[in-house]
Scaffold this motif. Sequence first.
Motif, PDB file in Angstrom:
ATOM      1  N   CYS A   1       0.824  -1.209   0.000  1.00 48.10           N
ATOM      2  CA  CYS A   1       0.000   0.000   0.000  1.00 48.10           C
ATOM      3  C   CYS A   1       0.854   1.252   0.000  1.00 48.10           C
ATOM      4  O   CYS A   1       0.373   2.329  -0.300  1.00 48.10           O
ATOM      5  CB  CYS A   1      -0.930   0.008   1.203  1.00 48.10           C
ATOM      6  SG  CYS A   1      -0.069   0.146   2.772  1.00 48.10           S
ATOM      7  N   CYS A   2       2.113   1.135   0.340  1.00 45.93           N
ATOM      8  CA  CYS A   2       3.013   2.286   0.378  1.00 45.93           C
ATOM      9  C   CYS A   2       3.946   2.287  -0.820  1.00 45.93           C
ATOM     10  O   CYS A   2       5.105   2.671  -0.726  1.00 45.93           O
ATOM     11  CB  CYS A   2       3.822   2.283   1.679  1.00 45.93           C
ATOM     12  SG  CYS A   2       2.787   2.462   3.131  1.00 45.93           S
ATOM     13  N   SER A   3       3.465   1.827  -1.950  1.00 40.23           N
ATOM     14  CA  SER A   3       4.283   1.791  -3.157  1.00 40.23           C
ATOM     15  C   SER A   3       4.580   3.217  -3.610  1.00 40.23           C
ATOM     16  O   SER A   3       3.865   4.148  -3.261  1.00 40.23           O
ATOM     17  CB  SER A   3       3.553   1.035  -4.267  1.00 40.23           C
ATOM     18  OG  SER A   3       2.422   1.766  -4.674  1.00 40.23           O
TER      19      SER A   3
ATOM     20  N   ALA B   1      -1.134   9.067  17.305  1.00 39.53           N
ATOM     21  CA  ALA B   1      -1.857   7.861  16.905  1.00 39.53           C
ATOM     22  C   ALA B   1      -0.949   7.082  15.962  1.00 39.53           C
ATOM     23  O   ALA B   1      -0.327   7.662  15.069  1.00 39.53           O
ATOM     24  CB  ALA B   1      -3.158   8.239  16.192  1.00 39.53           C
ATOM     25  N   VAL B   2      -0.833   5.780  16.175  1.00 42.40           N
ATOM     26  CA  VAL B   2      -0.074   4.907  15.284  1.00 42.40           C
ATOM     27  C   VAL B   2      -1.095   4.240  14.372  1.00 42.40           C
ATOM     28  O   VAL B   2      -1.945   3.490  14.826  1.00 42.40           O
ATOM     29  CB  VAL B   2       0.735   3.840  16.061  1.00 42.40           C
ATOM     30  CG1 VAL B   2       1.476   2.928  15.109  1.00 42.40           C
ATOM     31  CG2 VAL B   2       1.695   4.508  17.044  1.00 42.40           C
ATOM     32  N   ILE B   3      -1.011   4.544  13.092  1.00 47.23           N
ATOM     33  CA  ILE B   3      -1.989   4.068  12.115  1.00 47.23           C
ATOM     34  C   ILE B   3      -1.285   3.081  11.196  1.00 47.23           C
ATOM     35  O   ILE B   3      -0.213   3.375  10.664  1.00 47.23           O
ATOM     36  CB  ILE B   3      -2.554   5.252  11.303  1.00 47.23           C
ATOM     37  CG1 ILE B   3      -3.176   6.270  12.272  1.00 47.23           C
ATOM     38  CG2 ILE B   3      -3.552   4.775  10.256  1.00 47.23           C
ATOM     39  CD1 ILE B   3      -3.344   7.642  11.694  1.00 47.23           C
TER      40      ILE B   3
ATOM     41  N   CYS C   1       2.896  -0.538   6.312  1.00 44.23           N
ATOM     42  CA  CYS C   1       3.260   0.838   6.633  1.00 44.23           C
ATOM     43  C   CYS C   1       2.701   1.214   7.997  1.00 44.23           C
ATOM     44  O   CYS C   1       1.598   0.800   8.348  1.00 44.23           O
ATOM     45  CB  CYS C   1       2.682   1.813   5.613  1.00 44.23           C
ATOM     46  SG  CYS C   1       3.233   1.556   3.931  1.00 44.23           S
ATOM     47  N   LEU C   2       3.464   1.990   8.738  1.00 37.66           N
ATOM     48  CA  LEU C   2       2.991   2.594   9.975  1.00 37.66           C
ATOM     49  C   LEU C   2       3.125   4.097   9.818  1.00 37.66           C
ATOM     50  O   LEU C   2       4.145   4.584   9.342  1.00 37.66           O
ATOM     51  CB  LEU C   2       3.818   2.140  11.175  1.00 37.66           C
ATOM     52  CG  LEU C   2       3.704   0.669  11.567  1.00 37.66           C
ATOM     53  CD1 LEU C   2       4.691   0.351  12.678  1.00 37.66           C
ATOM     54  CD2 LEU C   2       2.289   0.333  11.997  1.00 37.66           C
ATOM     55  N   THR C   3       2.092   4.823  10.228  1.00 35.08           N
ATOM     56  CA  THR C   3       2.083   6.272  10.147  1.00 35.08           C
ATOM     57  C   THR C   3       1.850   6.826  11.537  1.00 35.08           C
ATOM     58  O   THR C   3       1.047   6.287  12.298  1.00 35.08           O
ATOM     59  CB  THR C   3       0.945   6.747   9.212  1.00 35.08           C
ATOM     60  OG1 THR C   3       1.146   6.180   7.931  1.00 35.08           O
ATOM     61  CG2 THR C   3       0.892   8.242   9.104  1.00 35.08           C
TER      62      THR C   3
END
Length: 92
Positions: free
Chosen positions: A10-12, A53-55, A65-67
């Motif tokens: 998803c983080c391409s 917040a860790v998304i 991916c972590l945001t």
Amino acid sequence: MAKTTVKENCCSPEEMAGCCKVEALVSIDERGQMVLPKEARDKAGIRAGDKLAVISWGKGGEVSCLTLMKAEAFGGMVKGMLGPLMTEIFQK
């Protein structure tokens, strides 16, 4: 754990183009903690005591991916998305 390719991620680069950039690389210590570099904290306006917040983002049951997002910004975003929906539901 199966490996994902960049195209399945998803983080391409295609997904991230124009909206994201690498600010820093961090390491996780043996206690699971990391240090967010001062330059990144300053740029994002993150101060001691702020809540983040860790998304997670993923596909196929894997997190790719972590945001990190300021909790108040995340809460506002959720309220903005759900507020109109909740208003519509309660009007029916």
